[in-house]
Design a protein around this motif. Structure first.
Motif, PDB file in Angstrom:
ATOM      1  N   ARG A  83       0.814  -1.208   0.000  1.00  0.00           N
ATOM      2  CA  ARG A  83       0.000   0.000   0.000  1.00  0.00           C
ATOM      3  C   ARG A  83       0.856   1.271   0.000  1.00  0.00           C
ATOM      4  NH1 ARG A  83      -2.798  -3.201   3.851  1.00  0.00           N
ATOM      5  NH2 ARG A  83      -2.075  -1.938   5.604  1.00  0.00           N
ATOM      6  N   HIS A  84       2.165   1.086  -0.124  1.00  0.00           N
ATOM      7  CA  HIS A  84       3.070   2.239  -0.100  1.00  0.00           C
ATOM      8  C   HIS A  84       3.718   2.440  -1.462  1.00  0.00           C
ATOM      9  CE1 HIS A  84       3.363   3.598   4.145  1.00  0.00           C
ATOM     10  NE2 HIS A  84       2.835   2.404   4.371  1.00  0.00           N
ATOM     11  N   LYS A  85       4.339   3.593  -1.602  1.00  0.00           N
ATOM     12  CA  LYS A  85       5.078   3.927  -2.825  1.00  0.00           C
ATOM     13  C   LYS A  85       6.489   3.358  -2.683  1.00  0.00           C
ATOM     14  CE  LYS A  85       2.462   8.158  -3.717  1.00  0.00           C
ATOM     15  NZ  LYS A  85       1.809   7.607  -4.928  1.00  0.00           N
ATOM     16  N   LEU A  86       6.841   2.484  -3.591  1.00  0.00           N
ATOM     17  CA  LEU A  86       8.122   1.785  -3.518  1.00  0.00           C
ATOM     18  C   LEU A  86       9.033   2.209  -4.666  1.00  0.00           C
ATOM     19  CD1 LEU A  86       6.928  -1.812  -2.596  1.00  0.00           C
ATOM     20  CD2 LEU A  86       7.552   0.068  -1.069  1.00  0.00           C
ATOM     21  N   ILE A  87      10.316   2.203  -4.372  1.00  0.00           N
ATOM     22  CA  ILE A  87      11.348   2.593  -5.333  1.00  0.00           C
ATOM     23  C   ILE A  87      12.134   1.342  -5.703  1.00  0.00           C
ATOM     24  CG2 ILE A  87      13.481   3.930  -5.606  1.00  0.00           C
ATOM     25  CD1 ILE A  87      12.294   5.920  -3.557  1.00  0.00           C
ATOM     26  N   GLY A  88      12.331   1.100  -7.010  1.00  0.00           N
ATOM     27  CA  GLY A  88      13.068  -0.104  -7.391  1.00  0.00           C
ATOM     28  C   GLY A  88      13.580  -0.039  -8.818  1.00  0.00           C
ATOM     29  N   PHE A  89      14.309  -1.091  -9.205  1.00  0.00           N
ATOM     30  CA  PHE A  89      14.884  -1.182 -10.542  1.00  0.00           C
ATOM     31  C   PHE A  89      13.802  -1.421 -11.575  1.00  0.00           C
ATOM     32  CE2 PHE A  89      18.736  -1.962  -8.102  1.00  0.00           C
ATOM     33  CZ  PHE A  89      19.683  -1.267  -8.845  1.00  0.00           C
ATOM     34  N   ASP A  90      14.064  -0.977 -12.798  1.00  0.00           N
ATOM     35  CA  ASP A  90      13.072  -1.143 -13.866  1.00  0.00           C
ATOM     36  C   ASP A  90      13.282  -2.431 -14.646  1.00  0.00           C
ATOM     37  OD1 ASP A  90      15.303  -0.584 -15.332  1.00  0.00           O
ATOM     38  OD2 ASP A  90      14.441   1.065 -16.489  1.00  0.00           O
ATOM     39  N   ARG A  91      14.096  -3.322 -14.145  1.00  0.00           N
ATOM     40  CA  ARG A  91      14.305  -4.605 -14.818  1.00  0.00           C
ATOM     41  C   ARG A  91      14.593  -5.669 -13.771  1.00  0.00           C
ATOM     42  NH1 ARG A  91      18.963  -1.870 -14.646  1.00  0.00           N
ATOM     43  NH2 ARG A  91      20.897  -2.994 -14.254  1.00  0.00           N
ATOM     44  N   GLN A  92      14.340  -6.921 -14.120  1.00  0.00           N
ATOM     45  CA  GLN A  92      14.645  -8.023 -13.225  1.00  0.00           C
ATOM     46  C   GLN A  92      16.156  -8.221 -13.143  1.00  0.00           C
ATOM     47  OE1 GLN A  92      13.240 -10.278 -11.211  1.00  0.00           O
ATOM     48  NE2 GLN A  92      11.159  -9.468 -11.336  1.00  0.00           N
ATOM     49  N   THR A  93      16.673  -8.305 -11.945  1.00  0.00           N
ATOM     50  CA  THR A  93      18.094  -8.573 -11.736  1.00  0.00           C
ATOM     51  C   THR A  93      18.235  -9.734 -10.764  1.00  0.00           C
ATOM     52  OG1 THR A  93      18.281  -7.082  -9.841  1.00  0.00           O
ATOM     53  CG2 THR A  93      18.617  -6.110 -12.033  1.00  0.00           C
ATOM     54  N   ALA A  94      19.460 -10.264 -10.662  1.00  0.00           N
ATOM     55  CA  ALA A  94      19.706 -11.350  -9.710  1.00  0.00           C
ATOM     56  C   ALA A  94      19.380 -10.899  -8.286  1.00  0.00           C
ATOM     57  CB  ALA A  94      21.165 -11.801  -9.815  1.00  0.00           C
ATOM     58  N   TYR A  95      19.664  -9.625  -7.992  1.00  0.00           N
ATOM     59  CA  TYR A  95      19.389  -9.069  -6.670  1.00  0.00           C
ATOM     60  C   TYR A  95      17.883  -9.083  -6.388  1.00  0.00           C
ATOM     61  CZ  TYR A  95      18.590  -5.249  -3.347  1.00  0.00           C
ATOM     62  OH  TYR A  95      18.155  -4.480  -2.312  1.00  0.00           O
ATOM     63  N   ILE A  96      17.070  -8.649  -7.351  1.00  0.00           N
ATOM     64  CA  ILE A  96      15.623  -8.624  -7.164  1.00  0.00           C
ATOM     65  C   ILE A  96      15.076 -10.040  -7.021  1.00  0.00           C
ATOM     66  CG2 ILE A  96      13.437  -8.060  -8.294  1.00  0.00           C
ATOM     67  CD1 ILE A  96      14.800  -5.610  -9.479  1.00  0.00           C
ATOM     68  N   ARG A  97      15.576 -10.960  -7.822  1.00  0.00           N
ATOM     69  CA  ARG A  97      15.118 -12.341  -7.712  1.00  0.00           C
ATOM     70  C   ARG A  97      15.453 -12.929  -6.350  1.00  0.00           C
ATOM     71  NH1 ARG A  97      16.751 -12.295 -13.220  1.00  0.00           N
ATOM     72  NH2 ARG A  97      18.825 -13.031 -12.685  1.00  0.00           N
ATOM     73  N   MET A  98      16.632 -12.581  -5.820  1.00  0.00           N
ATOM     74  CA  MET A  98      17.018 -13.047  -4.488  1.00  0.00           C
ATOM     75  C   MET A  98      16.064 -12.492  -3.429  1.00  0.00           C
ATOM     76  SD  MET A  98      20.504 -12.214  -2.354  1.00  0.00           S
ATOM     77  CE  MET A  98      20.015 -10.496  -2.210  1.00  0.00           C
ATOM     78  N   MET A  99      15.697 -11.195  -3.576  1.00  0.00           N
ATOM     79  CA  MET A  99      14.816 -10.558  -2.607  1.00  0.00           C
ATOM     80  C   MET A  99      13.430 -11.200  -2.609  1.00  0.00           C
ATOM     81  SD  MET A  99      16.262  -8.375  -0.758  1.00  0.00           S
ATOM     82  CE  MET A  99      14.742  -7.697  -0.114  1.00  0.00           C
ATOM     83  N   THR A 100      12.871 -11.439  -3.783  1.00  0.00           N
ATOM     84  CA  THR A 100      11.527 -12.009  -3.852  1.00  0.00           C
ATOM     85  C   THR A 100      11.516 -13.466  -3.380  1.00  0.00           C
ATOM     86  OG1 THR A 100      11.887 -12.498  -6.200  1.00  0.00           O
ATOM     87  CG2 THR A 100      10.734 -10.464  -5.670  1.00  0.00           C
ATOM     88  N   LYS A 101      12.644 -14.147  -3.547  1.00  0.00           N
ATOM     89  CA  LYS A 101      12.726 -15.518  -3.040  1.00  0.00           C
ATOM     90  C   LYS A 101      12.793 -15.515  -1.517  1.00  0.00           C
ATOM     91  CE  LYS A 101      15.431 -19.794  -3.482  1.00  0.00           C
ATOM     92  NZ  LYS A 101      16.613 -20.430  -4.124  1.00  0.00           N
ATOM     93  N   ARG A 102      13.537 -14.565  -0.950  1.00  0.00           N
ATOM     94  CA  ARG A 102      13.671 -14.488   0.504  1.00  0.00           C
ATOM     95  C   ARG A 102      12.403 -13.955   1.150  1.00  0.00           C
ATOM     96  NH1 ARG A 102      18.990 -11.727   2.883  1.00  0.00           N
ATOM     97  NH2 ARG A 102      19.820 -13.504   1.730  1.00  0.00           N
ATOM     98  N   TYR A 103      11.750 -12.999   0.467  1.00  0.00           N
ATOM     99  CA  TYR A 103      10.531 -12.389   1.003  1.00  0.00           C
ATOM    100  C   TYR A 103       9.422 -12.526  -0.054  1.00  0.00           C
ATOM    101  CZ  TYR A 103      14.001 -10.357   4.127  1.00  0.00           C
ATOM    102  OH  TYR A 103      15.027 -10.189   5.011  1.00  0.00           O
ATOM    103  N   PRO A 104       8.743 -13.676  -0.107  1.00  0.00           N
ATOM    104  CA  PRO A 104       7.751 -13.935  -1.167  1.00  0.00           C
ATOM    105  C   PRO A 104       6.650 -12.887  -1.241  1.00  0.00           C
ATOM    106  CG  PRO A 104       8.250 -15.942   0.048  1.00  0.00           C
ATOM    107  CD  PRO A 104       8.908 -14.830   0.787  1.00  0.00           C
ATOM    108  N   VAL A 105       6.369 -12.189  -0.136  1.00  0.00           N
ATOM    109  CA  VAL A 105       5.314 -11.190  -0.148  1.00  0.00           C
ATOM    110  C   VAL A 105       5.648 -10.043  -1.102  1.00  0.00           C
ATOM    111  CG1 VAL A 105       6.211  -9.784   1.738  1.00  0.00           C
ATOM    112  CG2 VAL A 105       3.736  -9.899   1.345  1.00  0.00           C
TER     113      VAL A 105
END
Length: 304
Positions: free
Chosen positions: A191-213
């Motif tokens: 429900r918040h405004k989030l800042i992030g990369f505009d493409r999938q990276t290994a870092y983002i994939r690691m984050m979503t795997k660690r925090y599935p939410v």
């Protein structure tokens, strides 16, 4: 069979500039040459290698297949020539000459400048070239002398020092919190405004795997440039990740959901052949001491 002649290094340098800029005029400005000279260099190189390297169009110079085959070899020549000049610039008896350092955008732009300022104050004849890019430069090919890396080096010919862990956390500027409040759980991030990369990276994939939410959460501000993301965070645009030691320097930044933390291993690496070079040795040691001090800035007490 036609015998190929050995091209001048100047021709390769001009070829790379033309590849990068896409026109004779832009390459001429980059190299400080006239446009006719650049044209002659390209023609001479084409004659030497026996192939057309560019086609001329209204859009500028378009590289041919032969040019793309030649490109990595020309880049190797360029990095070797640059390394030769750096080696020639130094002295065996004192700390002088040029050292090229490779680091990520964040480390290079945000962390290293004060460390390098202290180093050069102690060694005024030391010249530093800093490549701040998330592209990993090849130390074995001497694209850089020393690198700050977030992965352990695999090559045996590299001398490496493990610095430790740099932790990243979620932060927001106080102005953002005043407008939108704090998320109290990971689930509330959606429900918040989030800042992030505009493409999938290994870092983002690691984050979503660690925090599935985090899977499927959309960003209200995206960029492929790390410093742009950090400045968006500081401007109060939204919530984003930042290195905790870096955030601790700004009292306006508040850490959120401290249970969400990313830990990045950090190494300083150089080619083992450079360990007897005074300029490389003192730079290596200066980076080690400076980054160890930086990692100690790992507590944030401005979350109230």
């Amino acid at each position: 069979m036609t015998k190929l002649t050995e091209p001048s290094w100047d021709f390769y340098r001009t070829f790379l500039a033309a590849l990068e800029h896409g026109s004779l005029s832009a390459a001429a400005r980059e190299l400080g040459l006239t446009q006719p000279t650049v044209g002659r260099h390209i023609l001479a190189l084409e004659q030497s290698v026996g192939a057309e390297l560019f086609t001329r169009s209204q859009q500028g110079l378009l590289p041919t297949d032969a040019a793309m085959v030649l490109k990595p070899y020309a880049e190797t020549l360029a990095s070797t020539a640059a390394a030769l000049l750096r080696a020639a610039s130094g002295s065996k008896d004192k700390v002088s000459g040029t050292v090229r350092i490779s680091a990520s955008e964040v480390i290079g732009a945000e962390v290293l400048p004060p460390i390098l300022a202290k180093l050069q104050a102690g060694y005024p004849d030391l010249i530093v070239e800093l490549s701040a890019s998330d592209t990993v430069e090849d130390l074995l090919q001497r694209e850089a002398d020393i690198a700050v890396r977030m992965v352990a080096p695999a090559q045996e010919a590299l001398l490496a020092r493990h610095i430790g862990i740099i932790s990243l956390g979620l932060f927001a500027h106080r102005s953002y919190i005043e407008r939108y409040g704090k998320p109290e759980t990971v689930g509330e991030l959606g429900r918040h405004k989030l800042i992030g990369f505009d493409r999938q990276t290994a870092y983002i994939r690691m984050m979503t795997k660690r925090y599935p939410v985090l899977e499927g959460i959309s960003f209200s501000f995206r960029s492929d440039h790390s410093i742009a993301l950090h400045n968006a965070l500081r401007a109060g645009i939204g919530i984003g990740f930042l290195q905790i030691p870096l955030a601790s320097r700004d009292p306006a930044l508040v850490q959120l959901l401290p249970e969400i933390k990313v830990e990045i291993d950090t190494w300083i690496v150089m080619h083992e052949n450079l360990k007897t070079s005074p300029r490389c040795r003192v730079t290596f040691d200066g980076l080690v001491m400076g980054l160890l001090d930086y990692i100690k800035e790992n507590s944030v007490d401005n979350g109230s």
